[in-house]
Every structure is written in structure tokens, then in C-alpha cells.
Design a protein around this motif. Structure first.
Motif, PDB file in Angstrom:
ATOM      1  N   LEU A  47      60.192  19.944  46.905  1.00 30.10           N
ATOM      2  CA  LEU A  47      59.692  19.512  45.596  1.00 30.10           C
ATOM      3  C   LEU A  47      58.175  19.647  45.525  1.00 30.10           C
ATOM      4  CD1 LEU A  47      61.865  16.377  44.713  1.00 30.10           C
ATOM      5  CD2 LEU A  47      61.981  18.674  43.743  1.00 30.10           C
ATOM      6  N   ASP A  48      57.503  19.475  46.662  1.00 28.60           N
ATOM      7  CA  ASP A  48      56.055  19.661  46.694  1.00 28.60           C
ATOM      8  C   ASP A  48      55.701  21.107  46.390  1.00 28.60           C
ATOM      9  OD1 ASP A  48      53.304  18.662  47.428  1.00 28.60           O
ATOM     10  OD2 ASP A  48      53.526  20.230  48.938  1.00 28.60           O
ATOM     11  N   MET A  49      56.535  22.024  46.846  1.00 30.73           N
ATOM     12  CA  MET A  49      56.309  23.446  46.572  1.00 30.73           C
ATOM     13  C   MET A  49      56.606  23.774  45.110  1.00 30.73           C
ATOM     14  SD  MET A  49      58.060  26.704  48.481  1.00 30.73           S
ATOM     15  CE  MET A  49      57.403  28.364  48.263  1.00 30.73           C
ATOM     16  N   THR A  50      57.630  23.126  44.561  1.00 30.31           N
ATOM     17  CA  THR A  50      58.027  23.390  43.183  1.00 30.31           C
ATOM     18  C   THR A  50      57.082  22.719  42.190  1.00 30.31           C
ATOM     19  OG1 THR A  50      60.333  23.453  43.937  1.00 30.31           O
ATOM     20  CG2 THR A  50      59.970  23.301  41.570  1.00 30.31           C
ATOM     21  N   PHE A  51      56.607  21.507  42.543  1.00 29.67           N
ATOM     22  CA  PHE A  51      55.685  20.759  41.684  1.00 29.67           C
ATOM     23  C   PHE A  51      54.431  20.407  42.495  1.00 29.67           C
ATOM     24  CE2 PHE A  51      59.998  19.888  40.255  1.00 29.67           C
ATOM     25  CZ  PHE A  51      59.924  20.138  38.890  1.00 29.67           C
ATOM     26  N   PRO A  52      53.511  21.347  42.649  1.00 29.10           N
ATOM     27  CA  PRO A  52      52.323  21.115  43.493  1.00 29.10           C
ATOM     28  C   PRO A  52      51.560  19.854  43.081  1.00 29.10           C
ATOM     29  CG  PRO A  52      52.462  23.420  42.828  1.00 29.10           C
ATOM     30  CD  PRO A  52      53.511  22.694  42.038  1.00 29.10           C
ATOM     31  N   GLY A  53      51.241  19.032  44.092  1.00 27.15           N
ATOM     32  CA  GLY A  53      50.438  17.843  43.863  1.00 27.15           C
ATOM     33  C   GLY A  53      51.203  16.605  43.473  1.00 27.15           C
ATOM     34  N   VAL A  54      52.508  16.722  43.250  1.00 30.14           N
ATOM     35  CA  VAL A  54      53.295  15.562  42.828  1.00 30.14           C
ATOM     36  C   VAL A  54      53.721  14.716  44.023  1.00 30.14           C
ATOM     37  CG1 VAL A  54      55.435  14.828  41.699  1.00 30.14           C
ATOM     38  CG2 VAL A  54      54.097  16.697  40.725  1.00 30.14           C
ATOM     39  N   VAL A  55      53.984  15.367  45.153  1.00 30.66           N
ATOM     40  CA  VAL A  55      54.486  14.656  46.337  1.00 30.66           C
ATOM     41  C   VAL A  55      53.319  14.260  47.236  1.00 30.66           C
ATOM     42  CG1 VAL A  55      56.004  14.784  48.340  1.00 30.66           C
ATOM     43  CG2 VAL A  55      56.625  15.989  46.237  1.00 30.66           C
ATOM     44  N   PRO A  56      53.181  12.978  47.570  1.00 32.46           N
ATOM     45  CA  PRO A  56      52.144  12.550  48.524  1.00 32.46           C
ATOM     46  C   PRO A  56      52.580  12.918  49.948  1.00 32.46           C
ATOM     47  CG  PRO A  56      53.445  10.661  47.829  1.00 32.46           C
ATOM     48  CD  PRO A  56      53.952  11.823  47.035  1.00 32.46           C
ATOM     49  N   MET A  57      52.274  14.135  50.354  1.00 32.29           N
ATOM     50  CA  MET A  57      52.783  14.639  51.626  1.00 32.29           C
ATOM     51  C   MET A  57      52.289  13.850  52.836  1.00 32.29           C
ATOM     52  SD  MET A  57      54.941  17.068  51.150  1.00 32.29           S
ATOM     53  CE  MET A  57      54.994  17.833  52.755  1.00 32.29           C
TER      54      MET A  57
END
Length: 281
Positions: A47-57
Motif C-alpha cells: 500500500l505504501d508503494m500504491t499510495f506513497p506517503g500514506v503508510v508510516p513505514m
């Protein structure tokens, strides 16, 4: 945004090999089983790849081994779902168990969802290895592309003598016989064929189980006793070896077979006694 994907969607007929290839190519991993994604870290990064910046990795733990750490990853994933208004239920208690079918179904849904956003096109500007890093230090990810030991040795610039020794050892090794190589190649090909057949068979029976589950969830029949008995078998845990016995007991109690059966047994005994008395007379 296609968040509600029906159970009969073509997404749920995607095989595990295609799913693993999809994950490994995009995240530069080398997973060999869908169960290896049970920690939830892979789903977060996809999901981080699909929505950059949304996931606090920085909150995602790729080293999660126990259920507690895995649950923390799924909490991060749930927060992302809430941000993106994704209504897909997260059955965390089932996913962290590492059961193949549960994780397979969730990954099938995830692939279908991500493809609906980016059309199946990989984000070329996304660096998965860098995004998995924390504070500039690469985190140990199971199956990640690590530098082979041979390359590490070469990068350390070993003394020329050691390289010469290695070369002489390699030169002195006896080549494998052609017949042995051919036999091993044939055995490997047979094993690959067997694996492919087994995977097709598992996918076939999994689709059948999904059909049965969908049928059992139909409002018109879900309260029928036989449907309840089938559900007990479908949702039994791996450790429950008496699933069939539990289902039969539930069915008998629901339709009153035990009580009726006891009455019939007494009547049969009385009839046998009467026949015996007639015979003696």
C-alpha cells in the motif's frame, strides 16, 4: 476506489505463484510461500508503494515473529485502511496464525485492489529497499535481496594468494559426470511438475470450499441445522481433530435425532423380547 470486491470476482482465482511473483518483483523480496506474508509488513509496504506517503513505514516491523508484533503491523494497516476509506474487514486473528488459505485470500484481494488503482503498472520511482530502511540502517527482511557472500568477499579485496588458491581448488575439482547431471535434471523437472500439479489441485479444492462457504452464508439457508454443521467443519481450527464429530453432535441436537434414536432403540428391544417369547411358546 474498488474496495468492495465480491467473493466470486476473478481476483480470488489468482494462484499463489502469480501472487508471489507480484510481491517479489515489486518489493524486491524472495518469498516462497504466502504464509511468509502473515506478519502484515508486506501488505503495508504494498500500500505504501500504491499510495506513497500514506503508510508510516517507520512503524512497520519487518522482523515481526510473534503474534503481538504482527498485530502491531495490522494496526498500522488498519489505520491506513481508515485513511483511504477502505471497508475491507481485517481478520487479524486468523491472518497472524499463518494459515495458507486465509493469507492467500487476503493477498488475492490486495492484488486486485492495487491493480484497480494503478492498472497493474509498477511504480518505477519507488525504492522498496530504501523504504524498508530505518534511520539509514537496512532492516533484516526475510527473503530480501542481500548481497551474496561471494560478492561480499570480493568487495573486501582479499589478498591475491587467496584468490589463486580458490582458483586452483576449482580447477582441481572433478567435473560431474554427464549421466549424473542428466539424471538430476530429470528429477528436478519431475519435482517441478509434481509441485505444479499439487498447487493446481489445492487451488481447485480451495475454490470449492469458497463456493460452499458462500452458499452457507445465504440468508435463506444459513440458519438450517445442516448448514450450521457444515460451518463447524469449515471454521474448525487446525488443532481440532474432532470437527466431524462436533458437527454431527450439533446436527443431532438441532433435529432431535438422539432423543428419537433412544426411543426407537427401546421399541426395538421390546419387539425382540416379544419375538423371543413367541418362539419359545
Amino acid at each position: 476506489m474498488a474496495t468492495n470486491i465480491g467473493m466470486m470476482d476473478s481476483a480470488y482465482f489468482v494462484g499463489r505463484n502469480e501472487l508471489l511473483t507480484w510481491i517479489n518483483d515489486r518489493l524486491q523480496l524472495n518469498l516462497s510461500r504466502v504464509e511468509e506474508a502473515a506478519s502484515g509488513a508486506v501488505q503495508c509496504q504494498m500500500l505504501d508503494m500504491t499510495f506513497p506517503g500514506v503508510v508510516p513505514m517507520h512503524k512497520v516491523n519487518f522482523d515481526a515473529k510473534n503474534e503481538y508484533d504482527m498485530i502491531q503491523n495490522y494496526k498500522v494497516l488498519q489505520d491506513v485502511f481508515n485513511k483511504l476509506k477502505i471497508t475491507k474487514p481485517l481478520e487479524i486473528n486468523r491472518l497472524v496464525k499463518g494459515r495458507p488459505l486465509d493469507n492467500l485470500e487476503f493477498l488475492q484481494w490486495l492484488k486486485r485492489f492495487c491493480d484497480s488503482i494503478n492498472g497493474g503498472i509498477m511504480n518505477e520511482n519507488y525504492n522498496p529497499v530504501e523504504r524498508r530502511s530505518k534511520g539509514g540502517k537496512e532492516r533484516s527482511v526475510k527473503g530480501s535481496n542481500k548481497m551474496p557472500k561471494s560478492l561480499q568477499t570480493n568487495n573486501n579485496h582479499p589478498p591475491p594468494n587467496s584468490s589463486s588458491a580458490g582458483l586452483s581448488k576449482a580447477t582441481g575439482a572433478k567435473p560431474a559426470k554427464a549421466a549424473e547431471v542428466q539424471a538430476l535434471s530429470k528429477e528436478l523437472a519431475d519435482l517441478k511438475l509434481s509441485v505444479d500439479l499439487l498447487e493446481k489441485e489445492r487451488d481447485f479444492y480451495f475454490s470449492k470450499l469458497r463456493d460452499v462457504e458462500i452458499l452457507c452464508q445465504t440468508p435463506e439457508v444459513e440458519n438450517i441445522p445442516i448448514v450450521g454443521a457444515v460451518k463447524k467443519i469449515l471454521y474448525a481450527t487446525d488443532a481440532n481433530e474432532s470437527a466431524l464429530e462436533d458437527a454431527q453432535e450439533f446436527l443431532n441436537q438441532s433435529i432431535g435425532v438422539e432423543v428419537k434414536g433412544e426411543g426407537n432403540g427401546e421399541e426395538e428391544e421390546e419387539e425382540e423380547e416379544e419375538e423371543g417369547e413367541k418362539t419359545q411358546a
